[in-house]
Motif scaffolding. Structure first.
Motif, short mmCIF file in Angstrom:
data_model
loop_
_atom_site.label_atom_id
_atom_site.label_comp_id
_atom_site.label_asym_id
_atom_site.label_seq_id
_atom_site.Cartn_x
_atom_site.Cartn_y
_atom_site.Cartn_z
N LEU A 18 1.00 -1.34 -0.14
CA LEU A 18 0.15 -0.22 0.34
C LEU A 18 1.25 0.99 -0.31
O LEU A 18 1.92 0.97 1.05
N SER A 19 0.39 1.99 -0.95
CA SER A 19 1.00 3.60 -0.09
C SER A 19 1.02 4.37 0.80
O SER A 19 -0.32 3.93 2.04
N PRO A 66 -13.94 -7.17 10.69
CA PRO A 66 -14.97 -5.18 10.76
C PRO A 66 -15.34 -4.75 10.01
O PRO A 66 -15.79 -3.78 9.53
N SER A 67 -15.03 -5.31 8.65
CA SER A 67 -16.31 -4.97 7.76
C SER A 67 -17.26 -5.27 7.13
O SER A 67 -18.28 -4.28 6.71
N SER A 68 -17.50 -6.51 8.36
CA SER A 68 -18.93 -5.89 8.99
C SER A 68 -19.89 -5.11 9.28
O SER A 68 -20.85 -4.27 9.18
N ILE A 69 -18.72 -4.05 10.10
CA ILE A 69 -19.57 -3.28 10.84
C ILE A 69 -19.17 -1.44 10.04
O ILE A 69 -20.08 -0.68 9.75
N LEU A 74 -14.34 -2.25 2.58
CA LEU A 74 -14.52 -3.65 1.36
C LEU A 74 -14.28 -2.11 0.31
O LEU A 74 -13.82 -3.11 -1.21
N GLU A 75 -14.31 -0.77 0.27
CA GLU A 75 -14.31 0.03 -0.88
C GLU A 75 -12.74 -0.12 -0.43
O GLU A 75 -12.00 0.69 -2.15
N LYS A 76 -11.49 -0.14 -0.13
CA LYS A 76 -9.92 0.40 -0.14
C LYS A 76 -9.41 -0.73 -0.64
O LYS A 76 -9.35 -2.13 -0.67
N LYS A 81 -6.33 -5.35 -3.76
CA LYS A 81 -4.51 -5.85 -4.48
C LYS A 81 -4.44 -7.70 -3.49
O LYS A 81 -3.59 -8.15 -4.05
N ALA A 82 -5.08 -7.65 -2.24
CA ALA A 82 -3.97 -8.75 -1.58
C ALA A 82 -4.80 -9.88 -1.52
O ALA A 82 -4.30 -11.04 -2.27
#
Length: 243
Positions: A18-19, A66-69, A74-76, A81-82
């Motif tokens: 990541l940058s 954490p993405s469920s909260i 998820l937009e990142k 990339k991963a």
């Protein structure tokens, strides 16, 4: 280089996934979740085993899914990339199984014992898996960077809890373990059977990490059919016996 290391050793790393700007954006979302215990209730625990006292400082905060909260995660680009790297390492059928945050608070100096992630999972016929451990701070030995030991096979070693409610640990200390310091934005990839460990955070800053786990889509479907969604009371396999 990464694929060769992963295939031969069970782990590898990228100096930069990541940058700096991407890291800063992730930190903002991360810190909101870290600070809000009500928002993360039910998905949050302290891997030091210090969960019984709600007033105590969390030493090793784990927040599952954490993405469920916070769906903005998820937009990142980190997820895209991963996933691309996971598919390069293990095949085009790899998909996101779960994500989690693990933070080591300042001056808590609490280690995460040597363990294999597979001990936390149900036994599946297709054992391909890869976890991408992304550093959101510079990580080094003093604040809890990851240590890895070369994986020789897909055998699950015997695990137990040193402290009730705490992280799992294996009985034997690997002789070939080495630390893997990373700059913020760097990451490591490791297999579910790869032994890993981290020292405690003895510095005055947080040690924030975002972890994304990938496995074949059909195995994720099978997990869900068997009631495994990586939430709820933490179960584990002591060894190669099923949960």
């Amino acid at each position: 280089m990464l694929k060769n290391d992963f295939v031969n050793n069970g782990f590898g790393h990228l100096d930069q996934l990541l940058s700096f700007d991407e890291v800063v954006e992730l930190r903002k979302l991360y810190d909101v979740l870290l600070e809000d215990k009500k928002l993360t209730a039910g998905l949050r625990s302290d891997l030091s085993g210090n969960s019984s006292n709600s007033e105590a400082v969390e030493k090793i905060t784990q927040i599952m899914l954490p993405s469920s909260i916070e769906p903005q995660l998820l937009e990142k680009q980190v997820y895209t990339k991963a996933l691309a790297w996971a598919r390069d390492l293990l095949g085009d059928d790899m998909a996101l199984d779960f994500d989690m945050l693990i933070n080591k608070a300042p001056f808590t100096d609490t280690e995460t014992p040597w363990h294999q992630d597979a001990a936390y999972w149900i036994d599946l016929p297709d054992k391909r898996s890869v976890s991408c451990w992304i550093a959101l701070d510079d990580v080094y030995e003093e604040n809890g960077c990851m240590w890895f030991a070369r994986r020789h096979d897909q055998k699950l070693l015997e695990h137990s809890h040193k402290i009730a409610g705490g992280a799992l640990s294996v009985q034997a200390f690997p002789e070939n373990g080495k630390p893997l310091p990373l700059k913020a934005g760097g990451c490591s990839f490791h297999d579910g059977f790869t032994l890993h460990y981290s020292k405690g955070n003895s510095t005055n800053g947080q040690r924030r990490a975002l972890i994304l786990n990938f496995r074949p889509q059909e195995m994720i479907k099978l997990e869900r059919e068997r009631g495994m969604d990586h939430t709820g009371k933490r179960k584990f396999r002591k060894s190669d016996d099923a949960l």
